[in-house]
Design a protein around this motif. Structure first.
Motif, PDB file in Angstrom:
ATOM      1  N   ALA A  49      -7.745   3.095   4.693  1.00  0.00           N
ATOM      2  CA  ALA A  49      -8.404   4.178   3.956  1.00  0.00           C
ATOM      3  C   ALA A  49      -8.936   3.681   2.611  1.00  0.00           C
ATOM      4  O   ALA A  49     -10.068   4.013   2.224  1.00  0.00           O
ATOM      5  N   LEU A  50      -8.147   2.887   1.904  1.00  0.00           N
ATOM      6  CA  LEU A  50      -8.616   2.342   0.627  1.00  0.00           C
ATOM      7  C   LEU A  50      -9.798   1.400   0.824  1.00  0.00           C
ATOM      8  O   LEU A  50     -10.754   1.416   0.039  1.00  0.00           O
ATOM      9  N   ALA A  51      -9.733   0.582   1.872  1.00  0.00           N
ATOM     10  CA  ALA A  51     -10.828  -0.348   2.133  1.00  0.00           C
ATOM     11  C   ALA A  51     -12.120   0.414   2.454  1.00  0.00           C
ATOM     12  O   ALA A  51     -13.187   0.059   1.944  1.00  0.00           O
ATOM     13  N   LEU A  52     -12.019   1.453   3.270  1.00  0.00           N
ATOM     14  CA  LEU A  52     -13.211   2.238   3.582  1.00  0.00           C
ATOM     15  C   LEU A  52     -13.782   2.908   2.342  1.00  0.00           C
ATOM     16  O   LEU A  52     -15.003   3.017   2.179  1.00  0.00           O
ATOM     17  N   TRP A  53     -12.915   3.356   1.460  1.00  0.00           N
ATOM     18  CA  TRP A  53     -13.368   3.997   0.224  1.00  0.00           C
ATOM     19  C   TRP A  53     -14.068   2.989  -0.681  1.00  0.00           C
ATOM     20  O   TRP A  53     -15.056   3.320  -1.336  1.00  0.00           O
ATOM     21  N   LEU A  54     -13.566   1.751  -0.705  1.00  0.00           N
ATOM     22  CA  LEU A  54     -14.141   0.741  -1.594  1.00  0.00           C
ATOM     23  C   LEU A  54     -15.436   0.130  -1.053  1.00  0.00           C
ATOM     24  O   LEU A  54     -16.261  -0.351  -1.820  1.00  0.00           O
ATOM     25  N   VAL A  55     -15.649   0.126   0.263  1.00  0.00           N
ATOM     26  CA  VAL A  55     -16.800  -0.570   0.834  1.00  0.00           C
ATOM     27  C   VAL A  55     -18.027   0.326   0.949  1.00  0.00           C
ATOM     28  O   VAL A  55     -19.028  -0.110   1.506  1.00  0.00           O
TER      29      VAL A  55
ATOM     30  N   VAL B 218       9.395  -3.056   0.886  1.00  0.00           N
ATOM     31  CA  VAL B 218      10.133  -2.128   1.745  1.00  0.00           C
ATOM     32  C   VAL B 218       9.171  -1.332   2.612  1.00  0.00           C
ATOM     33  O   VAL B 218       9.407  -1.143   3.812  1.00  0.00           O
ATOM     34  N   LEU B 219       8.072  -0.856   2.035  1.00  0.00           N
ATOM     35  CA  LEU B 219       7.080  -0.111   2.814  1.00  0.00           C
ATOM     36  C   LEU B 219       6.510  -0.973   3.937  1.00  0.00           C
ATOM     37  O   LEU B 219       6.359  -0.506   5.070  1.00  0.00           O
ATOM     38  N   LYS B 220       6.180  -2.237   3.637  1.00  0.00           N
ATOM     39  CA  LYS B 220       5.614  -3.109   4.669  1.00  0.00           C
ATOM     40  C   LYS B 220       6.611  -3.383   5.781  1.00  0.00           C
ATOM     41  O   LYS B 220       6.232  -3.487   6.944  1.00  0.00           O
ATOM     42  N   LYS B 221       7.893  -3.505   5.448  1.00  0.00           N
ATOM     43  CA  LYS B 221       8.900  -3.814   6.468  1.00  0.00           C
ATOM     44  C   LYS B 221       9.291  -2.577   7.285  1.00  0.00           C
ATOM     45  O   LYS B 221       9.469  -2.669   8.487  1.00  0.00           O
ATOM     46  N   GLN B 222       9.434  -1.437   6.627  1.00  0.00           N
ATOM     47  CA  GLN B 222       9.945  -0.249   7.293  1.00  0.00           C
ATOM     48  C   GLN B 222       8.851   0.635   7.887  1.00  0.00           C
ATOM     49  O   GLN B 222       9.081   1.329   8.867  1.00  0.00           O
ATOM     50  N   PHE B 223       7.678   0.646   7.283  1.00  0.00           N
ATOM     51  CA  PHE B 223       6.596   1.531   7.720  1.00  0.00           C
ATOM     52  C   PHE B 223       5.276   0.767   7.831  1.00  0.00           C
ATOM     53  O   PHE B 223       4.329   1.037   7.094  1.00  0.00           O
ATOM     54  N   PRO B 224       5.177  -0.194   8.754  1.00  0.00           N
ATOM     55  CA  PRO B 224       3.943  -0.990   8.824  1.00  0.00           C
ATOM     56  C   PRO B 224       2.711  -0.176   9.233  1.00  0.00           C
ATOM     57  O   PRO B 224       1.608  -0.459   8.780  1.00  0.00           O
ATOM     58  N   GLY B 225       2.885   0.835  10.063  1.00  0.00           N
ATOM     59  CA  GLY B 225       1.748   1.662  10.466  1.00  0.00           C
ATOM     60  C   GLY B 225       1.185   2.454   9.300  1.00  0.00           C
ATOM     61  O   GLY B 225      -0.033   2.579   9.140  1.00  0.00           O
ATOM     62  N   PHE B 226       2.060   2.975   8.474  1.00  0.00           N
ATOM     63  CA  PHE B 226       1.630   3.736   7.299  1.00  0.00           C
ATOM     64  C   PHE B 226       0.875   2.831   6.330  1.00  0.00           C
ATOM     65  O   PHE B 226      -0.181   3.202   5.813  1.00  0.00           O
ATOM     66  N   VAL B 227       1.399   1.636   6.098  1.00  0.00           N
ATOM     67  CA  VAL B 227       0.752   0.699   5.184  1.00  0.00           C
ATOM     68  C   VAL B 227      -0.626   0.310   5.722  1.00  0.00           C
ATOM     69  O   VAL B 227      -1.594   0.225   4.969  1.00  0.00           O
TER      70      VAL B 227
END
Length: 84
Positions: A38-44, A23-32
């Motif tokens: 942000a998670l990728a930057l934190w992990l790299v 639902v998040l991917k379909k309704q709020f793609p910008g937020f996802v």
């Protein structure tokens, strides 16, 4: 708690999380996209383990393909003549 009941609760929780993600991917793609970035930057970060850095690179959102060849305003080159 019975093992079967615990397994049932875990499967239901997993189904709810997967459906919420869809639902998040379909309704709020910008937020996802922002959350994934942000998670990728934190992990790299360099101080993270190589495995976490690899997860961060896999998690990173794909680059947006709406930019022109130079990555600018997409108005390069002559404009085509107007057809009447």
């Amino acid at each position: 708690m019975d093992k079967g009941l615990l397994l049932q609760y875990l499967l239901i929780a997993l189904a709810v999380l997967v459906s919420a993600w869809v639902v998040l991917k379909k309704q709020f793609p910008g937020f996802v996209r922002r959350v994934r970035g942000a998670l990728a930057l934190w992990l790299v970060k360099p101080q993270r383990s190589p495995r976490m850095q690899a997860w961060g690179r896999k998690l990173a959102p794909p680059p947006s393909g709406d930019a022109g060849a130079c990555g600018g305003c997409s108005s390069c080159g002559p404009t085509p003549p107007k057809q009447h």
